[in-house]
Structures are given as C-alpha cells and as structure tokens.
Scaffold this active site. Structure first.
Site, PDB file in Angstrom:
ATOM      1  N   CYS A  87       0.815  -1.228   0.000  1.00 53.21           N
ATOM      2  CA  CYS A  87       0.000   0.000   0.000  1.00 53.21           C
ATOM      3  C   CYS A  87       0.845   1.274   0.000  1.00 53.21           C
ATOM      4  CB  CYS A  87      -0.959   0.004   1.181  1.00 53.21           C
ATOM      5  SG  CYS A  87      -2.235  -1.245   1.007  1.00 53.21           S
ATOM      6  N   HIS A 132      -3.579   7.364   2.953  1.00 54.37           N
ATOM      7  CA  HIS A 132      -3.974   6.072   2.378  1.00 54.37           C
ATOM      8  C   HIS A 132      -5.330   5.655   2.942  1.00 54.37           C
ATOM      9  CE1 HIS A 132      -3.888   2.093   0.844  1.00 54.37           C
ATOM     10  NE2 HIS A 132      -3.816   1.535   2.038  1.00 54.37           N
ATOM     11  N   ASN A 138     -10.401   0.159  -0.026  1.00 55.97           N
ATOM     12  CA  ASN A 138      -8.946   0.265  -0.085  1.00 55.97           C
ATOM     13  C   ASN A 138      -8.477  -0.201  -1.469  1.00 55.97           C
ATOM     14  OD1 ASN A 138      -6.187  -0.020   0.152  1.00 55.97           O
ATOM     15  ND2 ASN A 138      -6.239  -1.243   2.014  1.00 55.97           N
TER      16      ASN A 138
HETATM   17  O1  UT7 Z   1      -3.974  -1.138   3.391  1.00 60.94           O
HETATM   18  C1  UT7 Z   1      -3.109  -1.981   4.079  1.00 60.94           C
HETATM   19  C2  UT7 Z   1      -3.224  -1.801   5.502  1.00 60.94           C
HETATM   20  N1  UT7 Z   1      -4.413  -2.418   6.007  1.00 60.94           N
HETATM   21  C3  UT7 Z   1      -5.022  -1.862   7.018  1.00 60.94           C
HETATM   22  O2  UT7 Z   1      -4.624  -0.804   7.443  1.00 60.94           O
HETATM   23  C4  UT7 Z   1      -6.188  -2.585   7.636  1.00 60.94           C
HETATM   24  C5  UT7 Z   1      -6.152  -2.417   9.129  1.00 60.94           C
HETATM   25  N2  UT7 Z   1      -7.155  -3.193   9.845  1.00 60.94           N
HETATM   26  C6  UT7 Z   1      -8.471  -2.936   9.809  1.00 60.94           C
HETATM   27  O3  UT7 Z   1      -8.919  -2.079   9.078  1.00 60.94           O
HETATM   28  C7  UT7 Z   1      -9.372  -3.673  10.760  1.00 60.94           C
HETATM   29  O4  UT7 Z   1      -8.580  -4.429  11.629  1.00 60.94           O
HETATM   30  C8  UT7 Z   1     -10.407  -4.591  10.071  1.00 60.94           C
HETATM   31  C9  UT7 Z   1     -11.460  -3.768   9.393  1.00 60.94           C
HETATM   32  C10 UT7 Z   1      -9.727  -5.514   9.071  1.00 60.94           C
HETATM   33  C11 UT7 Z   1     -11.104  -5.460  11.115  1.00 60.94           C
HETATM   34  O5  UT7 Z   1     -11.724  -4.637  12.073  1.00 60.94           O
HETATM   35  P1  UT7 Z   1     -11.474  -4.858  13.633  1.00 60.94           P
HETATM   36  O6  UT7 Z   1     -12.332  -3.897  14.321  1.00 60.94           O
HETATM   37  O7  UT7 Z   1     -10.001  -4.794  13.893  1.00 60.94           O
HETATM   38  O8  UT7 Z   1     -12.041  -6.299  13.843  1.00 60.94           O
HETATM   39  P2  UT7 Z   1     -11.310  -7.603  14.399  1.00 60.94           P
HETATM   40  O9  UT7 Z   1     -10.485  -8.239  13.332  1.00 60.94           O
HETATM   41  O10 UT7 Z   1     -10.657  -7.330  15.710  1.00 60.94           O
HETATM   42  O11 UT7 Z   1     -12.557  -8.484  14.703  1.00 60.94           O
HETATM   43  C12 UT7 Z   1     -13.497  -8.145  15.730  1.00 60.94           C
HETATM   44  C13 UT7 Z   1     -14.693  -9.069  15.597  1.00 60.94           C
HETATM   45  C14 UT7 Z   1     -14.279 -10.521  15.489  1.00 60.94           C
HETATM   46  O12 UT7 Z   1     -15.257 -11.305  16.125  1.00 60.94           O
HETATM   47  P3  UT7 Z   1     -14.985 -11.958  17.578  1.00 60.94           P
HETATM   48  O13 UT7 Z   1     -13.748 -12.769  17.436  1.00 60.94           O
HETATM   49  O14 UT7 Z   1     -14.780 -10.761  18.478  1.00 60.94           O
HETATM   50  O15 UT7 Z   1     -16.215 -12.735  17.831  1.00 60.94           O
HETATM   51  C15 UT7 Z   1     -14.326 -10.788  14.017  1.00 60.94           C
HETATM   52  O16 UT7 Z   1     -14.553 -12.140  13.703  1.00 60.94           O
HETATM   53  O17 UT7 Z   1     -15.385  -8.742  14.398  1.00 60.94           O
HETATM   54  C16 UT7 Z   1     -15.507  -9.922  13.608  1.00 60.94           C
HETATM   55  N3  UT7 Z   1     -15.481  -9.553  12.213  1.00 60.94           N
HETATM   56  C17 UT7 Z   1     -16.577  -9.270  11.516  1.00 60.94           C
HETATM   57  N4  UT7 Z   1     -17.883  -9.218  11.860  1.00 60.94           N
HETATM   58  C18 UT7 Z   1     -18.759  -8.870  10.913  1.00 60.94           C
HETATM   59  C19 UT7 Z   1     -14.391  -9.442  11.402  1.00 60.94           C
HETATM   60  N5  UT7 Z   1     -14.791  -9.086  10.177  1.00 60.94           N
HETATM   61  C20 UT7 Z   1     -16.133  -8.977  10.219  1.00 60.94           C
HETATM   62  C21 UT7 Z   1     -17.100  -8.627   9.263  1.00 60.94           C
HETATM   63  N6  UT7 Z   1     -18.395  -8.589   9.659  1.00 60.94           N
HETATM   64  N7  UT7 Z   1     -16.793  -8.339   7.990  1.00 60.94           N
END
Ligand code: UT7
Length: 332
Positions: free
Chosen positions: A116, A256, A286
């Site tokens: 990225c 970004h 993204n």
């Molecule tokens: O461009 C390159 C760089 N990339 C980035 O900068 C991305 C950085 N990361 C992010 O944007 C975020 O971490 C994400 C959007 C990918 C994920 O969001 P988050 O708030 O960090 O969620 P998480 O991975 O900590 O997951 C929290 C909960 C989990 O459930 P449990 O384990 O707490 O029951 C996930 O399974 O949210 C769940 N979850 C979802 N729920 C509904 C993860 N994805 C989804 C989804 N819909 N799409």
C-alpha cells in the site's frame, strides 16, 4: 543554482463500473452493512470484471484520462512508473505494456511494488528523477486489481478491498512548488501480518498452496491497524516539525484509504478539521496503490496553487511514510 522542484501538473483516473455494495457482501459472507460501515467507513467498492483484464487495463485508462485532460503528447513522456501490488504477470513488466498502449513510445518504464506504500514511494522516485534534471515528464500511475487476490469467503479481508487506478504527471517547477520533503521507512519484521504468501519465489504455485488458500491476502487486521495509526501519524509529524509547519498551515491530509478509523486517528493527532481530510474510502474501499491519486482526482477542483498537502501511507512489508508537497496549479 536554484533547485529544481518536482510538481504534480495533471491527474487522471479510472474506476471499474461494477459496484460491490455492503448489501451485496451481506449475501456473500457473514457480515452486516452496518458492521462494515462502522468499523471501516466503507459503503461500496468497484470491482474489475471480465476475462483477460488486469491492473494494466485500469492503468491504461487512467493514463489516457490524464493525457486527454492535459493535452499531453504521450511521446513527450520520459518515464512511466506503475505502482502496483497486483501486476498483470510475475514476469513481463506491466509498465512496459501500459507505456506502449498509451503511446509513450519514447519512454522507459518499470513497475514499483511496496504494497500500500507503492504510490507514495513512487512519488519519491518520480520527483527525484525530475529534481536531478535528467527527465522532464514522469507519469506515475497507481493501479491495483485487489479482487484478483481476495478470498470472497473471508469476511475479514473481502469487505475492505476494491479495484481502481489513478495517474499523476510530475514536471519541473520554477516557482518552488512540488515535493518538499519526505520521510519513508520499512520494517521487514512485519511481513507476516499482511501478505500473499504463495505465487512468488518462496512458495511457487502448487496444488497445496492453492488448497491452503495461500494465494489470497492474509491480514492480521488488529496488528496492522495499530502500526498503521502510529506510523502514519508519526511520519507526518516528523515532516511538520522538520519543516516548521504548524497544524493550521496544513491545507490537506492525503492519507492512504485503508480504514476510516485509521485516517481519523491520523488527522486527530494534528487536530485537523474534517474539511481538510481527503476521503473517498466510502466509495472505493482500499484500492492499495490507487488510493492517493484517486483522492487527488476527486479533490482536484478544490485544490489551489500553493496548498500544503501532507501525504501518508502504510502497508505490507511493513512499509510506510509521509510526503510534504505543495500544489502547483489551479484547475479553474
Ligand atoms: O492497506 C493496508 C493496511 N491495512 C489496514 O490498514 C487494515 C487495518 N485493519 C483494519 O482495518 C481492521 O482491523 C479490520 C477492518 C480488518 C477489522 O476490524 P477490527 O475492528 O479490527 O475487527 P477484528 O479483526 O478485531 O474483529 C473483531 C470481531 C471478530 O469477532 P470476535 O472474534 O470478536 O467474535 C471478528 O470475527 O469482528 C468480527 N469480524 C466481523 N464481523 C462482521 C471481522 N470481520 C467482520 C465482518 N463482519 N466483515
């Protein structure tokens, strides 16, 4: 002797027609539109459809858009750089094909890949060629077909990424406008947190790598999020301090577009008003190397000569950094 500065003098873009909305994703994986919007700020993204279309397809159209809008003779272009994490092929440069297709027959060309951060690093490379006095017209295109390596059964990644391309032209400027300063860094200890493991020299494609889904993006979102927030804000802050800029002097944050919460956190470090933060993540998600040039395209009408822009990006590798650039033209 007066230093040559490298300014952006034209922009162009291409976005595929197909719109993948949050509501459509609700029918593909276990998610809700509300979760996606609240956690990322994304409402929809564009996806390139059709057999035999890759990143070059979008890059060519973004390049031609810039050429048409700026009445540029493509034969005057000295260098074409394609910033991409999703080149058409493993071998045979995407840039060579794009340069030929847009009519830049007097140029040399190459691909530049740093996830990225590809476009941000590309800005540094393009500007350095101009500042050296060696070349006069460098076309930098960021193009990524992220849908080519996304697992559309993985709700943690498929909701974020989209496809698109944006182009900018760098030229010498005699009024001192253009790229002023940069702070760019990498840290290879972060590579396991955001990667497409197979398909390269480390793990060439096999039936096993395909069965294990190693050709798809793997991301440990929380870790990437944490590093993205601190590194983008720290890099931008270094530039402010180094250039004696106070926050009120910043006209635009061009960050970004990976997650709206990351952009908001970067902006809040400088207490920047929302109106100074370029944002299009809601429409495109993204788009990796295309996010920064797509922002410039979307905000071109609002940009004024002399505006102070702070670019910031973070991506796989890890790779990140910030660039301070002053805008060189008024559109209207
Ligand atoms: O461009 C390159 C760089 N990339 C980035 O900068 C991305 C950085 N990361 C992010 O944007 C975020 O971490 C994400 C959007 C990918 C994920 O969001 P988050 O708030 O960090 O969620 P998480 O991975 O900590 O997951 C929290 C909960 C989990 O459930 P449990 O384990 O707490 O029951 C996930 O399974 O949210 C769940 N979850 C979802 N729920 C509904 C993860 N994805 C989804 C989804 N819909 N799409």
């Amino acid at each position: 002797m007066k230093k040559i500065t490298a300014a952006i003098t034209a922009v162009g873009k291409y976005l595929p027609e197909y719109v993948l909305t949050n509501e459509i994703l609700e029918g593909m994986v276990d998610t809700t539109s509300d979760w996606i919007l609240t956690r990322t700020g994304i409402q929809e993204r564009r996806i390139l459809k059709g057999e035999g279309k890759g990143s070059s397809y979008m890059a060519i159209r973004a390049g031609k858009d810039l050429i048409a809008k700026s009445n540029l003779d493509p034969q005057e272009i000295d260098l074409v750089i394609i910033a991409t994490a999703t080149p058409d092929m493993k071998a045979a440069s995407t840039a060579a094909f794009v340069a030929t297709e847009i009519g830049a027959t007097n140029a040399f060309s190459f691909d530049l890949e740093s996830a990225c951060s590809s476009f941000l690093y590309g800005m540094s490379v393009a500007a350095t060629y101009i500042e050296s006095g060696k070349y006069k017209k460098v076309l930098l295109i960021g193009s990524d077909m992220n849908s080519s390596f996304i697992d559309y059964t993985d709700r943690k990644t498929c909701i974020i990424f989209g496809d698109g391309a944006g182009a900018v032209l760098f030229e010498p400027n005699n009024e001192g406008y253009g790229l002023i300063d940069e702070y760019l860094r990498t840290d290879g200890s972060g590579r396991d947190f955001l990667k497409v493991e197979a398909g390269g020299s480390l793990y060439p494609p096999t039936h096993e790598t395909i069965d294990q889904k190693k050709h798809f993006v793997h991301q440990e979102g929380k870790t990437v999020f944490k590093y993205a927030v601190s590194n983008m804000a720290d890099s931008a802050e270094k530039l402010l301090v180094r250039n004696n800029l106070v926050k009120d002097e910043i006209d635009w944050l061009v960050a970004h577009q990976a997650n709206k919460r990351i952009i908001d956190a970067t902006a809040s470090r400088f207490d920047l008003d929302e109106s100074k933060v370029m944002m299009n993540i809601q429409k495109y998600g993204n788009t990796t190397s295309a996010t920064l040039p797509l922002l410039l395209n979307d905000y071109e009408n609002q940009l004024k000569k002399g505006d102070k822009l702070i670019f910031a990006a973070f991506g796989g590798g890890f790779s990140w950094g910030a660039i301070y650039l002053t805008w060189a033209y008024n559109k209207n």
